[in-house]
Design a protein around this motif. Structure first.
Motif, short mmCIF file in Angstrom:
data_model
loop_
_atom_site.label_atom_id
_atom_site.label_comp_id
_atom_site.label_asym_id
_atom_site.label_seq_id
_atom_site.Cartn_x
_atom_site.Cartn_y
_atom_site.Cartn_z
N MET A 176 0.49 -1.76 -0.02
CA MET A 176 0.08 0.02 -0.04
C MET A 176 1.21 1.38 -0.06
N MET A 177 1.89 1.18 0.91
CA MET A 177 2.86 2.33 1.35
C MET A 177 3.28 2.41 -1.10
N PHE A 178 4.03 1.39 -1.54
CA PHE A 178 4.53 1.79 -2.90
C PHE A 178 3.49 2.76 -3.38
N LEU A 179 2.16 2.01 -3.32
CA LEU A 179 0.82 2.02 -4.52
C LEU A 179 0.42 3.70 -4.29
N TYR A 180 0.78 3.97 -3.09
CA TYR A 180 -0.61 4.97 -2.22
C TYR A 180 0.40 6.33 -2.41
N PHE A 181 1.52 6.14 -1.83
CA PHE A 181 2.91 6.99 -1.63
C PHE A 181 3.69 8.40 -2.91
N PRO A 182 3.05 7.82 -3.77
CA PRO A 182 3.09 8.23 -4.90
C PRO A 182 2.57 9.48 -5.30
N VAL A 183 1.20 8.28 -5.48
CA VAL A 183 -0.20 9.41 -5.58
C VAL A 183 0.01 10.62 -4.83
N LEU A 184 -0.67 10.32 -4.20
CA LEU A 184 -0.62 10.93 -2.26
C LEU A 184 0.10 12.44 -2.76
N ILE A 185 1.57 11.99 -2.74
CA ILE A 185 2.72 13.27 -2.42
C ILE A 185 2.58 13.89 -3.59
N GLY A 186 2.14 13.57 -5.02
CA GLY A 186 1.00 13.92 -6.21
C GLY A 186 -0.01 14.89 -5.60
N CYS A 187 -0.80 13.98 -4.88
CA CYS A 187 -2.24 15.35 -4.61
C CYS A 187 -1.81 16.79 -4.25
N VAL A 188 -1.01 16.16 -3.03
CA VAL A 188 -0.57 17.25 -2.38
C VAL A 188 0.19 18.40 -2.95
N ARG A 189 1.30 18.01 -3.81
CA ARG A 189 2.10 19.02 -4.44
C ARG A 189 0.71 19.66 -5.42
N GLU A 190 -0.09 18.79 -6.27
CA GLU A 190 -1.36 19.62 -7.09
C GLU A 190 -2.07 20.62 -6.31
N ALA A 191 -2.46 20.08 -5.31
CA ALA A 191 -3.04 21.29 -4.37
C ALA A 191 -2.70 22.51 -3.83
N TRP A 192 -0.77 22.52 -3.56
CA TRP A 192 -0.28 23.60 -3.63
C TRP A 192 -0.16 24.56 -4.41
N GLN A 193 0.44 24.00 -5.46
CA GLN A 193 0.13 24.64 -6.62
C GLN A 193 -1.21 25.79 -7.37
N ILE A 214 -3.04 26.85 -4.95
CA ILE A 214 -3.65 27.55 -4.05
C ILE A 214 -2.68 28.54 -3.80
N SER A 215 -1.14 28.23 -4.68
CA SER A 215 -0.09 29.29 -5.24
C SER A 215 -0.44 30.50 -6.22
N GLY A 216 -1.06 29.15 -7.14
CA GLY A 216 -1.69 30.38 -8.01
C GLY A 216 -0.38 29.68 -9.14
N SER A 217 0.45 29.00 -9.50
CA SER A 217 1.51 28.65 -10.03
C SER A 217 1.76 27.38 -10.24
N LYS A 218 0.31 26.64 -10.21
CA LYS A 218 -0.57 25.01 -11.03
C LYS A 218 0.78 24.87 -12.21
N PRO A 219 1.72 24.34 -12.66
CA PRO A 219 1.85 23.97 -13.98
C PRO A 219 1.52 23.12 -14.88
N LYS A 220 1.09 22.68 -16.54
CA LYS A 220 0.15 22.36 -16.40
C LYS A 220 1.00 21.12 -16.54
N ARG A 221 0.64 19.62 -16.14
CA ARG A 221 1.16 18.22 -16.67
C ARG A 221 0.61 17.92 -17.83
N LYS A 222 1.76 16.84 -17.86
CA LYS A 222 1.90 16.75 -20.08
C LYS A 222 2.43 15.47 -19.83
N ARG A 223 1.83 14.49 -20.87
CA ARG A 223 2.88 13.50 -20.90
C ARG A 223 3.30 13.94 -22.16
N PHE A 224 4.20 12.86 -22.92
CA PHE A 224 4.39 12.44 -24.52
C PHE A 224 4.33 11.12 -24.98
N THR A 225 3.38 11.45 -26.35
CA THR A 225 3.13 10.65 -26.44
C THR A 225 4.07 9.96 -28.13
#
Length: 507
Positions: free
Chosen positions: A37-54, A56-67
């Motif tokens: 569970m730690m390996f599955l949820y830790f990266p996603v939860l950290i990403g959620c916290v980072r997106e919430a902070w971005q 709130i701070s108004g500096s939310k970058p666009k997350r893109k993936r390359f195809t």
């Protein structure tokens, strides 16, 4: 001795070995599941916290993936979590609202079982397998089991004593019950369950502080706990066959997954594309699209000619694709009956003079079969349920072909060291998929009238795709020929003392 007898002997090793009781198994499983569970949820939860902070701070970058084609907006982490828990129920609820479509799709896939196995079984398995959801449910179940065992644990009741029993009474009851239920004296399933509970109850009553300390530090069961059903003779055969399946299945999967080299991978992907495209042809007829008589007759002649050449030993196997460049069977028969006159044409298709006498003798006694009589059909619309079900199956199959084309291109890039490699034939095939679905949607619009050009495109779809799939290996061969010529030129320039040019690139 049976395999379960071995597990019983291991279970008698005590707390420091492999304990054969359900409590130790639940504790061990809970620890493993918690780690996963730690390996599955830790990266996603950290990403959620980072997106919430971005946010709130108004500096939310666009997350893109390359195809392969362009940059696409990636899912936010919170959306990934929501989809893990809600996407499957949404699909099930949507399917329950369309029972007619489910029945029609089931019948269609049952009649085309090969297509169902190659496309939908793996796709459905990957869609239903949600590791975060599955491990969360398992974690909650194990946690509730451990809490229930802790809450309902009554040491006095286990030893058969009242709550006011003295220490001497506890010791006497423990010695008596231990002697009765010890694995060396009692081999019953009930004794295997009671003996660890008796030891645990005795420790809890005689030395509560040490017992609590052991429970807090997790020292009560140091080994790997096996559940009781694995050490029970009633499940001897099931345990043995289950372990054999694991011991044989895991190496076989690893062998299948990683065997071969890049060339074998290219061949497998080409075969998957070709087979999937061939399986789609009956579905076009299911949609009311008539067959092209000329295409069907040419395909029949190619199969017949390939069988003839294989029976004469000219070809190793009867491969219709290998005789694509041959003339029609009737024309070939006429040429073989007078090989000297048509020497150039026979050699052009790969039939050298030593084979001419054998072919001439064969075709002198060979009667051509009657050509297929397929009437020129007209487009007939089917009902809405059949349309939507069949279109969905075709679209999913085309999606599989498109993914295989992308993976084929990546494999060729790795194999040839050519960045930005493009398989134009594969791109044309994917484009033909989109054109077919667009034309099909236009054909089934109630207010639109099907134009002759659109009808011709629908009718010629099997032929067009068959030609494109046959051209994919040819284009790949041309790429390797181009690389070989470049390598030969590099060697010649190096031998002549000229500086070598850069690596070959093909866009």
């Amino acid at each position: 001795n049976s395999f379960c007898t071995l597990l019983e002997n291991l279970s008698a090793m005590g707390d420091s070995g492999i304990a054969g009781n359900d409590d130790s198994f639940v504790a061990f499983a809970f620890a493993i599941v918690s780690l996963v569970m730690m390996f599955l949820y830790f990266p996603v939860l950290i990403g959620c916290v980072r997106e919430a902070w971005q946010a709130i701070s108004g500096s939310k970058p666009k997350r893109k993936r390359f195809t392969d084609d362009a940059e696409e907006e990636a899912k936010p982490n919170w959306r990934v979590l929501v989809d893990d828990f809600t996407e499957l129920p949404r699909v099930v609820f949507r399917a329950m609202r369309m029972p007619n479509h489910i029945v029609a799709g089931g019948r269609l896939l049952t009649s085309h079982s090969t297509l169902a196995r190659s496309v939908f079984v793996s796709d459905a398995a990957s869609f239903c397998f949600r590791p975060r959801f599955i491990f969360l449910v398992l974690w909650v179940f194990l946690l509730s089991s451990a809490m229930y065992a802790s809450i309902t644990f009554d040491p006095h009741a286990i030893l058969g004593l009242p709550n006011t029993a003295s220490t001497n009474e506890i010791k006497r009851a423990y010695r008596k019950l231990s002697k009765i239920n010890h694995p060396d004296h009692n081999q019953t399933a009930e004794a295997r369950v009671l003996y660890p509970q008796i030891k645990k109850a005795y420790k809890a009553l005689v030395d509560p502080e040490a017992f609590e300390k052991e429970m807090d530090q997790g020292e009560m069961s140091m080994g790997i706990g096996l559940p009781n059903w694995m050490t029970n003779h009633e499940h001897d055969g099931k345990v043995l066959f289950g372990l054999l399946a694991v011991l044989l299945g895991v190496p076989y999967y690893i062998f299948k997954r990683f065997r071969g080299n890049a060339i074998d991978t290219v061949r497998e992907r080409i075969k998957t594309i070709t087979d999937t495209e061939a399986l789609l042809e009956p579905l076009y007829v299911q949609l009311g699209i008539p067959l092209d008589p000329k295409f069907v007759e040419r395909r029949r002649e190619r199969k017949e000619l390939a069988s003839i050449l294989a029976s004469l030993g000219i070809m190793p196997v009867a491969d219709p694709n290998a005789v694509e460049h041959f003339p029609p069977l009737s024309e070939l028969k006429r040429m073989c009956q007078d090989p000297q006159r048509h020497a150039m044409a026979l050699q052009r298709v790969g039939l050298p003079p030593p084979l001419w006498e054998n072919l001439k003798g064969f075709f002198e006694n060979y009667e051509l079969g009657e050509p297929l009589r397929i009437p020129e059909g007209s487009f007939e619309r089917v009902d809405r349920v059949t349309l939507e079900t069949t279109r969905y199956i075709i679209a999913k199959s085309q999606e599989k072909v498109a993914n295989e084309c992308k993976e084929l291109t990546r494999t060729l890039e790795m194999l040839t060291q050519m960045q930005g490699l493009e398989l134009r034939t594969a791109q044309k095939l994917v484009k033909a998929h989109a054109e077919f679905l667009e034309t099909l949607d236009e054909a089934y619009k109630e207010s639109s009238k099907l134009l002759p050009r659109e009808l011709r495109l629908l009718i010629e779809t099997p032929q067009r795709r068959a030609e494109l799939t046959r051209d994919i290996p040819r284009e790949i061969q041309s790429i390797f020929d181009h690389i070989q010529r470049e390598a030969q030129q590099q060697q010649q320039m190096a031998a002549a003392g000229h500086p070598p040019r850069g690596p070959a690139r093909r866009r």
